[in-house]
Write an enzyme that holds these catalytic residues in place. Structure first.
Site, mmCIF file in Angstrom:
data_model
loop_
_atom_site.group_PDB
_atom_site.id
_atom_site.type_symbol
_atom_site.label_atom_id
_atom_site.label_comp_id
_atom_site.label_asym_id
_atom_site.label_seq_id
_atom_site.Cartn_x
_atom_site.Cartn_y
_atom_site.Cartn_z
ATOM 1 C CG ASP A 1 -5.619 -5.555 -6.229
ATOM 2 O OD1 ASP A 1 -6.236 -6.628 -6.303
ATOM 3 O OD2 ASP A 1 -5.438 -4.929 -5.164
ATOM 4 C CG HIS B 1 -4.197 4.217 -3.336
ATOM 5 N ND1 HIS B 1 -5.325 4.197 -4.126
ATOM 6 C CD2 HIS B 1 -4.262 3.104 -2.564
ATOM 7 C CE1 HIS B 1 -6.049 3.114 -3.854
ATOM 8 N NE2 HIS B 1 -5.426 2.431 -2.901
ATOM 9 C CB THR C 1 -3.547 1.854 -5.960
ATOM 10 O OG1 THR C 1 -4.402 0.734 -5.730
ATOM 11 C CG2 THR C 1 -4.078 2.680 -7.117
ATOM 12 C CE1 TYR D 1 -13.559 -0.588 5.473
ATOM 13 C CE2 TYR D 1 -11.232 -0.834 5.971
ATOM 14 C CZ TYR D 1 -12.390 -0.088 6.002
ATOM 15 O OH TYR D 1 -12.366 1.153 6.577
ATOM 16 C CE1 TYR E 1 -4.227 1.423 0.746
ATOM 17 C CE2 TYR E 1 -3.382 2.188 2.854
ATOM 18 C CZ TYR E 1 -4.388 2.156 1.900
ATOM 19 O OH TYR E 1 -5.554 2.861 2.117
ATOM 20 N NE ARG F 1 -9.442 4.898 7.637
ATOM 21 C CZ ARG F 1 -9.031 4.158 6.609
ATOM 22 N NH1 ARG F 1 -9.675 3.066 6.290
ATOM 23 N NH2 ARG F 1 -7.966 4.506 5.906
#
Lengths: 430, 430
Positions: free
Chosen positions: A230, A131, A356, A241, A126, A140
């Site tokens: 992805d 991103h 990403t 999640y 990540y 959030r």
């Protein structure tokens, strides 16, 4: 960095394979990426190296002994470098080996390309702070970038079995999702299908379980990079999640490009690893002088889209964005050092996704989620169509290439996938 | 359920292998679990079936053609059932094959047991609502059970490469963690090492990518179950797990028991899948009449602990808790149906972890985190020692067995792991 360069990087080198000398090719003699191909009717994959619009069949050329890419990976960096030098010399204009090697060439248009190897464990990171921040705002709003982000190269395990080769179509996934106003979850085809622009790094040599790879040795464990998409169902992701991370929202399919561009081919494009001065220094296990000097890689990344309507109208694919891997918040060496610091054993053919790759600007999002702000500001396409998320028949085409004055362009080749309609789900009689 | 029972389950059956008739054995002739073993000096694993204190070498007994467990899994349910019947008949007291098979027996004490197969993709679920609630309270006091829990069989991908066989020692992991009062994260050996009591289910037959497995067919895709210990570093987990789930806190090692108890051997212990009436019904893709009638399995699960001090004092291992797999909030069939509903392809030798199996009562936590309330109420051990989390030299022993009046006891055998001190981390010269 200069120590990483050798005669194979000389921009003056040309090949007797004429198409490799085209300035626009992804595959000049300075690249020499590895992949697996087969001719029509063949069951077994063979290892090849891309050169211009041709593939050199390595076993037929007597340059390797088996067609097991995993074995070639396991053989390690020194063996791979010797093979690269032999390939560079053999394919060079004027090589005495031209007449021998010529019979081991096959046109890229004449073969099927597969996954470059049998993939072992697949981890996705990540690494783009841009991103993480933009997506964090959507999931959030009060808490976009979590407190661990600047300390921990955040990663999670992904699904290896559903990674497919470029060109394979992607079945539209179904599942559970729930809008904030829904009383109970819905079941059906995802309404928010998206892509994610990533690079995938392949592990070459293993580390034994219980033995961390120090950051200074980390790049010796890498084979090279490919493009990676992805695919993600955002509505399924939002509902599933917490607390253990993404699962069905991603494991239906990911697309990998067929050619692995080696760490050697990327050597001319290494750049310093830089962070804003106000950010914390990485912990010592994630830091080294080499990493600071040349830990990052300058790779331009793009996403192109071709819709069914564009194809019907004879329009070409449209470029949606561009970012660069040098903007990644963590380097590949840091990912390997972090992944193994607890003793986790990486193995040849394991795949590390970069996460990403979004750039700092609003138009540089590596997913539709970012470019279209969660569907609220749909992208306007040439021809008048719009996209908040993907639609049936959309073909997504990540691209990647390295350009640097004084060096030949090195590219990654094709990474395409087309989404096709969901099948109707057959429920059991209860 | 009666349709699942056949002559191999008859409790009156005895074996000519006398130790299989001991009422306390895990491996009566009604069990017949599969595993891989090798004798000292052998490099290759061989497939065996446990019977009493012996192992029947299946290839030597000419009952299978290759020693590839993955191929045996792939062969599917019907083939496995025929093999089970042949084994039951051949090992039965009075069998005419006794003299032939006798020479293919090897004592369990004479061999090394390996992982039962090469593990493909490994997924871990979170099926105990009691575990999810107690752990949720510790990580998120204001929000213990998330809104998706009763709808989604929560799962995530785990690391296959670091799963080790019972008996292998576990190197104490190091990493980053940060207490709420720390300004910056610390780096070092975890201070909150824990175990998790789980079952692992192996996939037998594959489903093609893009083709969900309906719940009514889901159990046909399962091979059987083993015990599983998902070692976890709680301080690393707390710092790293948002937003993408656990990673280095778990992927340093997991321990798997060597014997796979088949779905056939578990048939007598099937029980109804029951939920509190106030809970929502599962969505239709997670529900079937068969699942309601007999989707759950009555398997008693325990964790035993042996510390270095206990061994020095000649004390036996101490039982810390007991729970039962029938209290799982989701059944195995629901896990397979959910995992594939989006088209994700499961493959032979993939492993599905059940997640920590905790019971409804306070003393039934499947991890030390639960039993000792996050270290706040350390467990008092026989001999006066206490444990908030694990210490160097601790041996953790998950156990599992099925008991039902009118049937022979079926057990899972050994699943042990001993934690050993961390190595000092060698930093690079920067």
């Amino acid at each position: 960095m200069s120590s990483l360069l050798d005669e194979t990087h000389d921009p003056a080198l040309t090949s007797w394979v004429e198409t490799a000398n085209d300035p626009a090719t992804d595959f000049p003699i300075q690249n020499l990426p590895f992949g697996r191909f087969r001719r029509a009717g063949e069951a077994q994959w063979r290892i090849g190296v891309a050169i211009g619009d041709q593939i050199l069949d390595l076993q037929r050329a007597k340059l390797i002994e088996t067609d097991d890419m995993n074995a070639l990976m396991r053989a390690g960096t020194a063996r791979r470098k010797r093979l690269r030098l032999a390939l560079s010399q053999g394919l060079r204009a004027g090589s005495p080996r031209q007449s021998t090697l010529q019979s081991s060439l096959v046109p890229q248009t004449a073969v099927e390309m597969g996954l470059p190897c049998r993939i072992g464990d697949y981890t996705d990171f990540y690494t783009s702070i841009h991103h993480a921040t933009t997506v964090g705002k959507l999931f959030r709003p009060d808490n976009p970038l979590l407190p661990n982000y600047k300390w921990v190269p955040i990663g999670y395990h992904g699904r290896a079995s559903s990674i497919v080769a470029s060109g394979q179509s992607i079945r539209w996934p179904i599942g559970q999702f729930k809008a904030p106003d829904d009383e109970v979850p819905r079941f059906g085809a995802t309404q928010r299908l998206d892509y994610e622009l990533e690079l995938g790094a392949f592990i070459a040599t293993a580390n034994p379980q219980g033995e961390p790879v120090p950051i200074g040795a980390a790049e010796d464990h890498l084979f090279g990079l490919a493009l990676f998409n992805d695919w993600t169902a955002r509505d399924i992701q939002a509902w599933e999640y917490q607390p253990l991370g993404p699962f069905l929202s991603k494991n239906f399919a990911s697309t990998l490009s067929p050619w692995i561009v080696t760490m050697e081919a990327l050597a001319p494009f290494r750049v310093p690893f830089e962070r804003p001065a106000s950010d914390p220094e990485p912990l010592p296990y994630l830091e080294s002088a080499t990493n600071r000097a040349s830990g990052a890689i300058d790779i331009a990344l793009e996403v192109w889209l071709s819709t069914a309507a564009m194809r019907d109208a004879g329009r070409p694919a449209q470029k949606l964005m561009q970012s660069n891997f040098r903007d990644s918040y963590w380097t590949l060496a840091q990912l390997v050092a972090h992944h193994t610091v607890n003793g986790c054993n990486l193995q040849p053919s394991d795949l590390l996704g970069s996460g990403t790759q979004s750039g700092p600007d609003a138009g540089q999002g590596g997913s539709l989620l970012e470019l279209a702000m969660g569907g609220k500001q749909p992208l306007r396409l040439a021809g008048g169509d719009t996209r908040g998320f993907l639609q049936d028949g959309d073909t997504v085409i990540p691209r990647g290439y390295c350009n640097r004055p004084g060096f030949r362009r090195v590219g990654f080749g094709d990474c395409t996938g087309t989404v096709v309609a969901a099948r109707e789900f057959q429920h059991e009689a209860a």
